[in-house]
Design an enzyme around this catalytic site. Structure first.
Site, PDB file in Angstrom:
ATOM      1  CG  ASP A  86      -6.261 -29.027 -21.719  1.00 22.95           C
ATOM      2  OD1 ASP A  86      -6.203 -29.957 -20.891  1.00 22.95           O
ATOM      3  OD2 ASP A  86      -7.308 -28.414 -21.967  1.00 22.95           O
ATOM      4  CB  ILE A  87      -3.142 -30.480 -17.249  1.00 15.97           C
ATOM      5  CG1 ILE A  87      -2.084 -31.207 -16.450  1.00 15.97           C
ATOM      6  CG2 ILE A  87      -4.524 -30.754 -16.701  1.00 15.97           C
ATOM      7  CD1 ILE A  87      -0.733 -30.589 -16.532  1.00 15.97           C
ATOM      8  CD  GLN A 112     -17.326 -22.576 -18.782  1.00 16.38           C
ATOM      9  OE1 GLN A 112     -18.530 -22.316 -18.746  1.00 16.38           O
ATOM     10  NE2 GLN A 112     -16.400 -21.646 -18.676  1.00 16.38           N
ATOM     11  CG  HIS A 161     -10.997 -22.126 -20.999  1.00 17.60           C
ATOM     12  ND1 HIS A 161     -11.871 -22.077 -19.936  1.00 17.60           N
ATOM     13  CD2 HIS A 161     -11.159 -23.349 -21.555  1.00 17.60           C
ATOM     14  CE1 HIS A 161     -12.514 -23.227 -19.840  1.00 17.60           C
ATOM     15  NE2 HIS A 161     -12.106 -24.015 -20.826  1.00 17.60           N
ATOM     16  CG  HIS A 196     -10.497 -26.121 -25.348  1.00 15.14           C
ATOM     17  ND1 HIS A 196      -9.939 -27.067 -24.532  1.00 15.14           N
ATOM     18  CD2 HIS A 196     -11.609 -25.688 -24.705  1.00 15.14           C
ATOM     19  CE1 HIS A 196     -10.675 -27.211 -23.442  1.00 15.14           C
ATOM     20  NE2 HIS A 196     -11.706 -26.385 -23.527  1.00 15.14           N
TER      21      HIS A 196
HETATM   22  P1  DGP Z   1     -13.468 -26.903 -20.444  1.00 19.81           P
HETATM   23  O1  DGP Z   1     -13.964 -28.288 -20.112  1.00 19.81           O
HETATM   24  O2  DGP Z   1     -13.881 -26.417 -21.833  1.00 19.81           O
HETATM   25  O3  DGP Z   1     -13.854 -25.935 -19.353  1.00 19.81           O
HETATM   26  O4  DGP Z   1     -11.880 -26.995 -20.493  1.00 19.81           O
HETATM   27  C1  DGP Z   1     -11.067 -26.973 -19.350  1.00 19.81           C
HETATM   28  C2  DGP Z   1      -9.737 -27.565 -19.714  1.00 19.81           C
HETATM   29  O5  DGP Z   1      -8.810 -27.205 -18.710  1.00 19.81           O
HETATM   30  C3  DGP Z   1      -9.725 -29.087 -19.804  1.00 19.81           C
HETATM   31  O6  DGP Z   1      -9.388 -29.499 -21.120  1.00 19.81           O
HETATM   32  C4  DGP Z   1      -8.663 -29.531 -18.823  1.00 19.81           C
HETATM   33  C5  DGP Z   1      -7.898 -28.258 -18.526  1.00 19.81           C
HETATM   34  N1  DGP Z   1      -7.414 -28.145 -17.165  1.00 19.81           N
HETATM   35  C6  DGP Z   1      -8.137 -28.334 -16.035  1.00 19.81           C
HETATM   36  N2  DGP Z   1      -7.363 -28.111 -14.961  1.00 19.81           N
HETATM   37  C7  DGP Z   1      -6.122 -27.765 -15.433  1.00 19.81           C
HETATM   38  C8  DGP Z   1      -4.900 -27.403 -14.801  1.00 19.81           C
HETATM   39  O7  DGP Z   1      -4.757 -27.367 -13.589  1.00 19.81           O
HETATM   40  N3  DGP Z   1      -3.863 -27.110 -15.620  1.00 19.81           N
HETATM   41  C9  DGP Z   1      -3.962 -27.140 -16.981  1.00 19.81           C
HETATM   42  N4  DGP Z   1      -2.887 -26.830 -17.702  1.00 19.81           N
HETATM   43  N5  DGP Z   1      -5.116 -27.465 -17.608  1.00 19.81           N
HETATM   44  C10 DGP Z   1      -6.175 -27.773 -16.828  1.00 19.81           C
END
Ligand code: DGP
Length: 139
Positions: free
Chosen positions: A33-34, A96, A102, A104
């Protein structure tokens, strides 16, 4: 495969934007996660685009679960957290932010105070039973 050209996770699946990839198979992909809530926070996604749990074919959900188990065990072995949550959010009320299914994989540390845990307060038994009946009617 179902994709959405505007979806950030579809772009990661397609290799159009980079990610710290952990593992993948035909149906699933795991990457870091970024915006990590804790060290080791990673995501397991379905490769096809399905916005929420409600849209997921059961066999694809099973494939994501298998990968989540594999990744959770690796995170546990590598980082030795005090605990680990699997978190899966659907819709704005569940916060979300990326509408592509997805899970976590979220390692936890004692005292990390992530605002994920709620206080344990006994519920009203009659209200719980009534709600259970409403859900069971839809199963
Ligand atoms: P949610 O809020 O449950 O939909 O989680 C989405 C997650 O995705 C959040 O923790 C941040 C992560 N995220 C968003 N954009 C990117 C990206 O471009 N790359 C990566 N690796 N993670 C991302």
């Amino acid at each position: 495969m179902q994709t959405d050209p505007n979806c950030i996770f579809c772009k990661i699946v397609a290799g159009q934007i980079p990610s710290f990839k952990l593992t993948e198979d035909a149906a699933t992909l795991a990457f870091m996660d970024i915006n990590p809530a804790n060290e080791g926070h990673c995501l397991v996604i379905a490769k096809p685009h399905h916005p929420t749990l409600y849209d997921m074919p059961p066999e694809l959900l099973a494939a994501v679960s298998v990968t989540a188990l594999k990744v959770a065990k690796a995170v546990n072995a590598a980082l030795k957290p005090d605990g680990l949550n699997l978190v899966q959010s659907n819709g704005p009320g569940a916060a979300q932010s990326v509408p592509h299914f997805h899970v976590h994989v979220l390692p936890r540390r004692l005292g990390d105070k992530l605002p994920l845990n709620w206080e344990l307060k006994p519920g009203d038994r009659a209200a719980i039973a009534a709600t259970a009946e409403r859900i069971k009617a839809k199963l």
